[in-house]
Design a protein around this motif. Structure first.
Motif, PDB file in Angstrom:
ATOM      1  N   ARG A  43       0.810  -1.222   0.000  1.00 12.48           N
ATOM      2  CA  ARG A  43       0.000   0.000   0.000  1.00 12.48           C
ATOM      3  C   ARG A  43       0.847   1.278   0.000  1.00 12.48           C
ATOM      4  N   GLU A  44       1.806   1.368   0.897  1.00 12.99           N
ATOM      5  CA  GLU A  44       2.592   2.599   1.012  1.00 12.99           C
ATOM      6  C   GLU A  44       3.465   2.826  -0.218  1.00 12.99           C
ATOM      7  N   GLU A  45       4.119   1.780  -0.687  1.00 14.55           N
ATOM      8  CA  GLU A  45       4.981   1.904  -1.863  1.00 14.55           C
ATOM      9  C   GLU A  45       4.167   2.285  -3.101  1.00 14.55           C
ATOM     10  N   TYR A  46       3.020   1.647  -3.259  1.00 15.83           N
ATOM     11  CA  TYR A  46       2.138   1.943  -4.389  1.00 15.83           C
ATOM     12  C   TYR A  46       1.630   3.382  -4.310  1.00 15.83           C
ATOM     13  N   GLY A  47       1.249   3.805  -3.112  1.00 18.27           N
ATOM     14  CA  GLY A  47       0.757   5.167  -2.928  1.00 18.27           C
ATOM     15  C   GLY A  47       1.819   6.210  -3.231  1.00 18.27           C
ATOM     16  N   ASN A  48       3.040   5.981  -2.780  1.00 19.38           N
ATOM     17  CA  ASN A  48       4.128   6.926  -3.049  1.00 19.38           C
ATOM     18  C   ASN A  48       4.431   7.010  -4.541  1.00 19.38           C
ATOM     19  N   ASP A  49       4.307   5.889  -5.229  1.00 20.84           N
ATOM     20  CA  ASP A  49       4.532   5.875  -6.674  1.00 20.84           C
ATOM     21  C   ASP A  49       3.472   6.714  -7.386  1.00 20.84           C
ATOM     22  N   LEU A  50       2.222   6.608  -6.921  1.00 19.47           N
ATOM     23  CA  LEU A  50       1.150   7.408  -7.512  1.00 19.47           C
ATOM     24  C   LEU A  50       1.378   8.899  -7.263  1.00 19.47           C
ATOM     25  N   LYS A  51       1.873   9.244  -6.078  1.00 20.47           N
ATOM     26  CA  LYS A  51       2.126  10.652  -5.755  1.00 20.47           C
ATOM     27  C   LYS A  51       3.162  11.260  -6.700  1.00 20.47           C
ATOM     28  N   GLU A  52       4.131  10.464  -7.107  1.00 19.32           N
ATOM     29  CA  GLU A  52       5.166  10.951  -8.019  1.00 19.32           C
ATOM     30  C   GLU A  52       4.637  11.122  -9.440  1.00 19.32           C
ATOM     31  N   LYS A  53       3.691  10.277  -9.821  1.00 17.78           N
ATOM     32  CA  LYS A  53       3.219  10.277 -11.206  1.00 17.78           C
ATOM     33  C   LYS A  53       1.952  11.109 -11.427  1.00 17.78           C
TER      34      LYS A  53
END
Length: 262
Positions: A43-53
């Motif tokens: 969840r956290e890794e996926y969320g951080n990736d979305l924040k960057e993109k």
């Protein structure tokens, strides 16, 4: 358009929506992704990736619940298209704030300190005077603002009192609250779903268009944002040593406490 929520239950990595999937959703639709125990560690890794993109999105990764909430924010294009509306809202905010401060002082029989109105309001922060009603407006004094709520129309405004006689300082959340509760603006020409985040973007774009400007407050180092097309008002920095000089004996700490009374 009324806000809705699109629910996605994710049980495997393959079920995680891609960036392409997310951007196809309309702005009024919030995406709520629920992670099963098998994939919750992502969840956290996926969320951080979305924040960057997804820079024009609000990505809320819940700290406890196994979920991520995604909302597309108001775009630069929408703000630019409706810039005249938002500027008029800023002018109305300023005008109403000024009107309410004078109404408040008149009803309470208070002599307004036109150099530092904050001293008037700070002195009322007690159980007896901090909240009440003037005319058809309920009020509550807190922090650097006085909240007013019109009991007839439901209109709400947070009037700042840390900028001398300038009552048009715009906070993202408070500005959107004012817009959403002002009857004459309804229906809004553009939808606003995330009060703070959309409000922040609105102010940021209007600043970049040179329609708003930053101003200093009565407190050193504290600034605000107001509509640029206005009659300029001088704002003085509060110096407790100078202002309270006639009230000796007082320590410097007691002077500061009187100024910063919350």
């Amino acid at each position: 358009m009324k806000a809705t929520t699109h629910l996605i239950n994710v049980k495997s990595v393959e079920e995680l929506p891609s960036v392409e999937d997310i951007i196809t959703k309309p702005r009024h639709q919030q995406i709520k992704i629920i992670f099963s125990p098998h994939v919750n560690h992502l969840r956290e890794e996926y969320g951080n990736d979305l924040k960057e993109k997804l820079l024009n999105y609000q990505i809320g990764v819940h700290l406890i619940k196994p979920e991520i909430n995604i909302r597309q924010l108001i775009s630069d294009e929408e703000i630019i298209l409706h810039q005249s509306f938002f500027v008029q809202c800023a002018k109305d905010y300023r005008e109403l704030g000024n009107k309410l401060v004078h109404l408040f002082c008149k009803e309470k029989k208070i002599k307004l300190n036109e150099q530092f109105p904050c001293l008037n309001f700070n002195n009322l922060k007690d159980r007896k005077n901090q909240s009440g009603k003037v005319s058809h407006w309920k009020y509550f004094i807190h922090g650097f603002h006085c909240h007013f709520n019109n009991v007839k129309t439901g209109q709400k405004i947070e009037v700042p009192f840390m900028f001398g006689m300038e009552f048009g300082d715009l906070d993202p959340y408070f500005f959107v609250m004012f817009i959403k509760t002002t009857p004459k603006y309804q229906p809004l020409p553009v939808d606003i779903y995330e009060d703070f985040s959309d409000g922040y973007r609105i102010l940021k774009v209007l600043l970049s268009l040179d329609l708003l400007e930053e101003i200093n407050s009565n407190m050193q180092g504290h600034t605000g944002i107001v509509v640029k097309d206005r009659k300029k008002i001088e704002i003085n920095i509060f110096d407790p040593d100078v202002y309270f000089e006639t009230l000796k004996p007082q320590s410097k700490w007691s002077k500061l406490l009187q100024f910063f009374k919350f």
